[in-house]
Design a protein around this motif. Structure first.
Motif, PDB file in Angstrom:
ATOM      1  N   GLY A  40      -2.966  22.783  37.754  1.00  0.00           N
ATOM      2  CA  GLY A  40      -2.807  21.676  38.507  1.00  0.00           C
ATOM      3  C   GLY A  40      -2.708  20.435  37.583  1.00  0.00           C
ATOM      4  N   LYS A  41      -3.540  19.590  37.963  1.00  0.00           N
ATOM      5  CA  LYS A  41      -3.607  18.392  37.171  1.00  0.00           C
ATOM      6  C   LYS A  41      -4.809  18.535  35.826  1.00  0.00           C
ATOM      7  N   ARG A  42      -5.386  19.818  36.093  1.00  0.00           N
ATOM      8  CA  ARG A  42      -6.130  20.067  34.922  1.00  0.00           C
ATOM      9  C   ARG A  42      -5.383  20.947  33.875  1.00  0.00           C
ATOM     10  N   ARG A  43      -4.162  21.067  33.962  1.00  0.00           N
ATOM     11  CA  ARG A  43      -3.425  21.708  32.746  1.00  0.00           C
ATOM     12  C   ARG A  43      -3.462  20.855  31.675  1.00  0.00           C
ATOM     13  N   PHE A  44      -3.732  21.246  30.630  1.00  0.00           N
ATOM     14  CA  PHE A  44      -3.738  20.678  29.437  1.00  0.00           C
ATOM     15  C   PHE A  44      -5.104  19.942  29.513  1.00  0.00           C
ATOM     16  N   ALA A  45      -6.136  19.731  30.197  1.00  0.00           N
ATOM     17  CA  ALA A  45      -7.270  19.085  30.068  1.00  0.00           C
ATOM     18  C   ALA A  45      -8.408  19.669  29.695  1.00  0.00           C
ATOM     19  N   ALA A  46      -9.736  19.276  29.250  1.00  0.00           N
ATOM     20  CA  ALA A  46     -10.718  19.695  28.796  1.00  0.00           C
ATOM     21  C   ALA A  46     -11.169  20.570  29.659  1.00  0.00           C
ATOM     22  N   PRO A  47     -11.614  21.664  29.528  1.00  0.00           N
ATOM     23  CA  PRO A  47     -12.469  22.562  30.719  1.00  0.00           C
ATOM     24  C   PRO A  47     -13.692  21.731  31.282  1.00  0.00           C
ATOM     25  N   VAL A  48     -13.906  22.165  32.558  1.00  0.00           N
ATOM     26  CA  VAL A  48     -15.004  21.618  33.447  1.00  0.00           C
ATOM     27  C   VAL A  48     -15.526  22.988  34.033  1.00  0.00           C
ATOM     28  N   ALA A  49     -16.566  22.845  34.495  1.00  0.00           N
ATOM     29  CA  ALA A  49     -17.580  23.903  35.119  1.00  0.00           C
ATOM     30  C   ALA A  49     -16.956  24.501  36.418  1.00  0.00           C
ATOM     31  N   PRO A  50     -16.950  25.673  36.364  1.00  0.00           N
ATOM     32  CA  PRO A  50     -16.259  26.658  37.603  1.00  0.00           C
ATOM     33  C   PRO A  50     -17.098  26.036  38.837  1.00  0.00           C
ATOM     34  N   ARG A  51     -16.526  26.380  39.905  1.00  0.00           N
ATOM     35  CA  ARG A  51     -17.209  26.059  41.217  1.00  0.00           C
ATOM     36  C   ARG A  51     -17.963  27.106  41.535  1.00  0.00           C
ATOM     37  N   PRO A  52     -19.383  26.866  42.060  1.00  0.00           N
ATOM     38  CA  PRO A  52     -20.522  27.794  42.130  1.00  0.00           C
ATOM     39  C   PRO A  52     -19.983  28.678  43.242  1.00  0.00           C
ATOM     40  N   TRP A  53     -20.584  30.156  43.184  1.00  0.00           N
ATOM     41  CA  TRP A  53     -20.463  30.745  44.208  1.00  0.00           C
ATOM     42  C   TRP A  53     -21.576  31.443  44.651  1.00  0.00           C
ATOM     43  N   THR A  54     -21.869  31.957  45.988  1.00  0.00           N
ATOM     44  CA  THR A  54     -23.202  32.462  46.550  1.00  0.00           C
ATOM     45  C   THR A  54     -22.780  34.167  46.540  1.00  0.00           C
ATOM     46  N   GLU A  55     -21.640  34.642  46.839  1.00  0.00           N
ATOM     47  CA  GLU A  55     -21.599  36.056  47.202  1.00  0.00           C
ATOM     48  C   GLU A  55     -21.468  36.666  45.751  1.00  0.00           C
ATOM     49  N   VAL A  56     -22.128  37.863  45.762  1.00  0.00           N
ATOM     50  CA  VAL A  56     -22.056  38.583  44.525  1.00  0.00           C
ATOM     51  C   VAL A  56     -20.430  38.847  44.060  1.00  0.00           C
ATOM     52  N   PHE A  57     -20.361  38.433  42.721  1.00  0.00           N
ATOM     53  CA  PHE A  57     -18.986  38.722  42.185  1.00  0.00           C
ATOM     54  C   PHE A  57     -18.972  39.842  41.431  1.00  0.00           C
ATOM     55  N   ASP A  58     -18.028  40.886  41.851  1.00  0.00           N
ATOM     56  CA  ASP A  58     -18.127  42.278  41.308  1.00  0.00           C
ATOM     57  C   ASP A  58     -17.106  42.140  39.896  1.00  0.00           C
ATOM     58  N   ALA A  59     -17.921  42.131  38.772  1.00  0.00           N
ATOM     59  CA  ALA A  59     -17.605  41.957  37.285  1.00  0.00           C
ATOM     60  C   ALA A  59     -17.225  43.248  36.567  1.00  0.00           C
ATOM     61  N   ASP A  60     -16.085  43.898  37.425  1.00  0.00           N
ATOM     62  CA  ASP A  60     -16.086  45.257  36.911  1.00  0.00           C
ATOM     63  C   ASP A  60     -14.655  45.428  36.393  1.00  0.00           C
ATOM     64  N   ARG A  61     -13.880  44.207  36.195  1.00  0.00           N
ATOM     65  CA  ARG A  61     -12.512  44.352  35.501  1.00  0.00           C
ATOM     66  C   ARG A  61     -12.182  43.132  34.906  1.00  0.00           C
ATOM     67  N   PHE A  62     -11.221  42.992  33.720  1.00  0.00           N
ATOM     68  CA  PHE A  62     -11.232  42.190  32.988  1.00  0.00           C
ATOM     69  C   PHE A  62     -10.415  40.973  33.798  1.00  0.00           C
ATOM     70  N   GLY A  63     -10.706  39.584  33.547  1.00  0.00           N
ATOM     71  CA  GLY A  63      -9.958  38.623  34.256  1.00  0.00           C
ATOM     72  C   GLY A  63      -8.566  38.338  33.635  1.00  0.00           C
ATOM     73  N   PRO A  64      -7.693  37.732  34.076  1.00  0.00           N
ATOM     74  CA  PRO A  64      -6.305  37.367  33.589  1.00  0.00           C
ATOM     75  C   PRO A  64      -6.621  37.005  32.267  1.00  0.00           C
ATOM     76  N   VAL A  65      -5.394  37.235  31.632  1.00  0.00           N
ATOM     77  CA  VAL A  65      -5.386  36.693  30.038  1.00  0.00           C
ATOM     78  C   VAL A  65      -4.185  35.676  30.164  1.00  0.00           C
ATOM     79  N   GLY A  66      -4.276  34.610  29.038  1.00  0.00           N
ATOM     80  CA  GLY A  66      -3.503  33.513  29.115  1.00  0.00           C
ATOM     81  C   GLY A  66      -2.035  33.945  28.703  1.00  0.00           C
ATOM     82  N   PRO A  67      -1.173  33.239  29.536  1.00  0.00           N
ATOM     83  CA  PRO A  67       0.241  33.738  29.740  1.00  0.00           C
ATOM     84  C   PRO A  67       0.853  33.807  28.089  1.00  0.00           C
ATOM     85  N   GLN A  68       1.761  34.908  27.847  1.00  0.00           N
ATOM     86  CA  GLN A  68       2.193  35.294  26.542  1.00  0.00           C
ATOM     87  C   GLN A  68       3.183  36.100  26.632  1.00  0.00           C
TER      88      GLN A  68
END
Length: 516
Positions: A40-68
């Motif tokens: 969105g408007k954050r495209r080509f913008a400096a990174p900012v902190a992610p929105r916090p979460w409370t439910e346990v995130f299952d970190a069992d698979r790689f996240g998406p990779v940059g378009p290529q």
């Protein structure tokens, strides 16, 4: 009777709890967001902190990779998808909370245009287990999404930030500083390491003031350290990209509303056009913006303003043969094109005393063959920038220089030898990482395992103690200085050679040039 509580892989991070998996003696967490989606408007913008979460995130698979776009022979990993929301990292840890194990943060290569932390060769289990270290691998924005500087198009209505992908890496390193202790890592003992564009990122990060304190040693493999450009050229690249993209009556609106596929298609064309129009340069790369990146990195090393952390750096013997095999536009191999490249550089830098071209050509047999041209572009693109850095940085901080020469019988038969990126499986201990792996079809696996053991031992010792010691009986690798100029030659049997690159320096001279 004392009951032992079962091990848990749920870790509390500053943004929320994450649950990993267990791979033998190593716990693994994949796809942890270290920054918000740059969309969105954050495209080509400096990174900012992610929105916090409370439910346990299952970190069992790689996240998406940059378009290529796909590259033959390069797997991004099984079931990995592409998305602009790609700012995630992965952790392999053999420890538990409370441990303070050394941390190694990997930045993948790919010409600032391709690649991902999920590539099988970068699986961190073997390195973490063998070295008793915590391994982190990161994704960052690629191509036009992260390495085209659109700041010249900023308006009162919208600002485009500079060096957004480099800022992604800094955001990931800040995440490591704050969170890695919960995974058993020591935030005061962090080594950043990378290869090719990742090696270039390492040598660039060492000259960025905002990276100070985020890592304590660095390893740069095959760094294109001089592929960093000024804002005038960056503005030209941005205009060229808009021309390719088309429909830019309102550039800001066009860049923010174009589809991912449209931006990727334009990115692909830009990737080929820039090195064709200006041989020896890349379409994508860091930009000297005077703030985040105050100067060309090689200049910063020379004047002593680079971060004074221990550095291990080197290249491969036959870097350019891969680019020839792939018919890549990234490295010019035609003698006339090379001569034109030198003429253009000299014209753009009239205040710089350029090395005598006849002397340079004579060192490569007058560029009579494609093999001569391949040697020259190898040195111009990789070995010389590395030598300039070690000559400079060794005056301010401990510095070690290597050259990777090992090639299996199959790679020799294919006439590519110790080409670009062939050291990677040995560093990570993943030397037979796929069923279609052809590297060992003519033998060499046993020798390869020994090469990997020795490389890992050196790399891990450096990560732990800032000195790349080997095992008893292995050659002593002294830090680089202008008296001995020691170079570790990695092959079937390692040797330490004094002033290995003397003839190269004699041909090119020792003038440091920042090519814009």
């Amino acid at each position: 009777m004392t009951l032992i509580a079962p091990a848990t892989t749920v870790v509390e991070t500053t943004y929320g709890p994450v649950r990993g998996t267990t791979d033998g003696p190593v716990d693994v967490w994949k796809g942890i967001s270290y920054a918000a989606a740059p969309t969105g408007k954050r495209r080509f913008a400096a990174p900012v902190a992610p929105r916090p979460w409370t439910e346990v995130f299952d970190a069992d698979r790689f996240g998406p990779v940059g378009p290529q776009s796909a590259m033959p022979g390069m797997s991004l990993g099984e079931d990995v998808r592409q998305d602009e929301d790609c700012l995630s990292l992965n952790v392999w840890s053999p420890g538990t909370p409370g441990d303070r194990k050394p941390v190694m943060v990997w930045i993948h290569g790919g010409a600032y245009f391709r690649g991902a932390s999920s590539q099988p060769v970068y699986d961190g289990r073997a390195l973490a287990e063998n070295g008793d270290v915590v391994v982190v691998t990161i994704n960052y924005r690629l191509g036009a999404f992260g390495f085209v500087d659109f700041s010249s198009l900023s308006t009162d209505r919208h600002r485009f930030d500079t060096n957004v992908a480099m800022q992604d890496m800094i955001a990931a390193l800040r995440w490591v500083q704050v969170n890695i202790a919960a995974f058993g890592g020591d935030p005061d003992c962090v080594t950043v390491f990378g290869e090719s564009a990742g090696g270039g990122a390492v040598t660039t990060l060492m000259t960025m003031p905002s990276a100070r304190g985020l890592f304590h040693r660095a390893i740069a493999e095959s760094s294109p350290a001089t592929s960093v450009y000024n804002q005038e050229r960056a503005a030209h690249v941005a205009r060229t990209f808009l021309e390719i993209l088309g429909g830019a009556d309102d550039p800001v609106e066009r860049l923010l509303t174009a589809s991912t596929d449209e931006l990727l298609a334009a990115s692909d064309e830009l990737f080929s056009r820039i090195p064709s129009d200006t041989p020896g340069t890349l379409a994508f790369g860091p930009v000297v913006d005077g703030d985040l990146l105050p100067d060309y990195p090689v200049n910063s090393y020379w004047n002593g303003t680079a971060l004074r952390v221990p550095l291990l750096i080197g290249t491969n013997k036959d870097e350019a043969s891969l680019f020839k095999l792939m018919k890549s536009p990234l490295m010019p191999l035609d003698p006339d094109v090379i001569r034109g490249m030198f003429a253009e550089i000299a014209a753009e830098h009239p205040d710089v005393e350029f090395p005598d071209q006849a002397r340079i050509e004579s060192a490569y047999s007058g560029l009579a063959t494609k093999s001569d041209a391949m040697g020259l572009t190898r040195d111009f693109g990789f070995r010389l920038p590395t030598l300039w850095i070690v000559e400079a940085h060794s005056r301010y901080a401990p510095t070690w220089l290597y050259r990777f020469d090992y090639a299996t019988p199959m790679l020799k038969a294919l006439k590519i030898g110790a080409t670009h990126a062939t050291e990677l499986p040995y560093v990570f201990g993943n030397i037979a990482h796929g069923p279609k792996e052809v590297t060992y079809l003519l033998g060499g696996l046993s020798t390869g395992r020994k090469v990997s053991e020795r490389m890992q031992r050196r790399w891990l010792a450096f990560a732990k103690s800032a000195v790349p010691t080997g095992a008893p009986g292995e050659p002593a690798w002294n830090a680089y200085d202008r008296d001995g100029r020691a170079t570790l030659l990695i092959d079937k049997h390692d040797t330490v050679v004094p002033d290995l690159d003397g003839p190269l320096r004699a041909a090119w001279g020792e003038q440091v040039i920042a090519f814009a």
